[in-house]
Design a protein around this motif. Structure first.
Motif: not given
Length: 326
Positions: A8-26
């Motif tokens: 409920l907490i970690v996986r959604p946060l991981g997905l958000i972090l992943l999406a931002i990482f894929k967008a900014v490449k850093s």
């Protein structure tokens, strides 16, 4: 860590972090933008909390009067304080809630950073273990940051293979998750590394800046709040404790958590300054309008009273004149 917290907490946060990482490449900028996103999402709570805190500061004089009046009657004092809260529409806990919001988020982000293969890329334990075998890392004995080590070694393989994943890797991960090359370096800092107090290095900047920004955040909050009396003493204690805690955690957690905390503190300072000025300005405007309305009502009553007196005097004069005519 429980499965429910992870789901409920970690996986959604991981997905958000992943999406931002894929967008900014850093990875570093992804963590910073993640901290900003959390602040933006929590703005409604922050506004409510700030309004409550400013209202409590504004009614401090009334609170002190009650404390003096009922100094020897604790039960009556509590009743009158509650009436005061109800009168001003204030909840003493609402101002504290936004301060606790970052804590579960930071815990969730910690696990997302600690286990990137599981919570960012979505691989199960079996796939993680097989990837560890390929890069020479035994997950069972690698410790808390085994997945970070695997992710780093996978990145090295990716680079050495000309920016292409070897077939041995893709066969393991095919259809199981999203394999990514995560570069943990950020302006010369390895955000996957845990700063060691025994090994001075440039990464010491993270816990140091974490402590500095924590102090700045507490200081700005106290100045913006205008905290009086005993509460000011408590805030001064927080000005010492929070930076020390931030430095301590900066030395026992991966650099990415420290980067998140640093920019969370910076964004908190900016948010506190802006919200205080905007909300206090509105409250002062409303108070001035209310005072003007009350003054206008009083003046209208006085004018009506004077008009009534003049009218009564005229009627009395007329009545006296008619009596004289007779």
């Amino acid at each position: 860590m429980g499965d429910i917290f992870g789901l409920l907490i970690v996986r959604p946060l991981g997905l958000i972090l992943l999406a931002i990482f894929k967008a900014v490449k850093s990875y570093g900028f992804a963590v910073i933008l993640f901290a900003l996103a959390v602040k933006l999402v929590c703005i409604p709570l922050a506004i409510k909390g700030k309004k409550s805190m400013l209202a409590m500061t504004a009614m401090n004089n009334e609170m002190q009067q009650l404390q003096k009046k009922y100094a020897n009657n604790r039960m009556k004092l509590n009743e009158e304080i509650q009436k005061l809260y109800d009168k001003h529409g204030v909840s003493p806990m609402s101002g504290c809630l936004p301060q606790f919001i970052p804590l579960p988020i930071m815990m969730g982000l910690y696990y997302a950073v600690q286990q990137p293969l599981k919570f960012m890329m979505g691989f199960g334990d079996e796939v993680v273990a097989r990837l560890g075998t390929v890069v020479g890392v035994d997950v069972a004995t690698a410790g808390y940051y085994g997945q970070i080590t695997i992710a780093e070694k996978l990145g090295q393989i990716f680079s050495e293979n000309g920016g292409v994943w070897p077939e041995t890797i893709t066969k393991i991960t095919d259809g199981m998750g999203e394999l990514l090359n995560i570069d943990f370096s950020f302006f010369g800092l390895n955000l996957a590394q845990v700063p060691s107090i025994k090994d001075p290095s440039i990464i010491w900047l993270i816990p140091i800046l974490s402590g500095v920004t924590a102090y700045l955040s507490s200081y700005v909050m106290q100045k913006m709040q205008g905290t009086p009396g005993a509460a000011a003493g408590q805030m001064k204690m927080l000005n010492i404790l929070m930076p020390l805690m931030s430095v301590y955690f900066g030395f026992i957690l991966p650099g990415a958590i420290g980067i998140y905390w640093i920019f969370n503190n910076v964004f908190t300072c900016i948010q506190d300054i802006v919200l205080t000025k905007v909300i206090r300005g509105k409250q002062e405007k409303q108070a001035a309008e209310e005072e003007a309305r009350i003054a206008a009502e009083k003046e209208a009553k006085r004018a009506a009273h004077r008009a009534a007196q003049i009218e009564q005097a005229k009627q009395a004069q007329q009545a006296k004149g008619k009596k004289g005519d007779k």
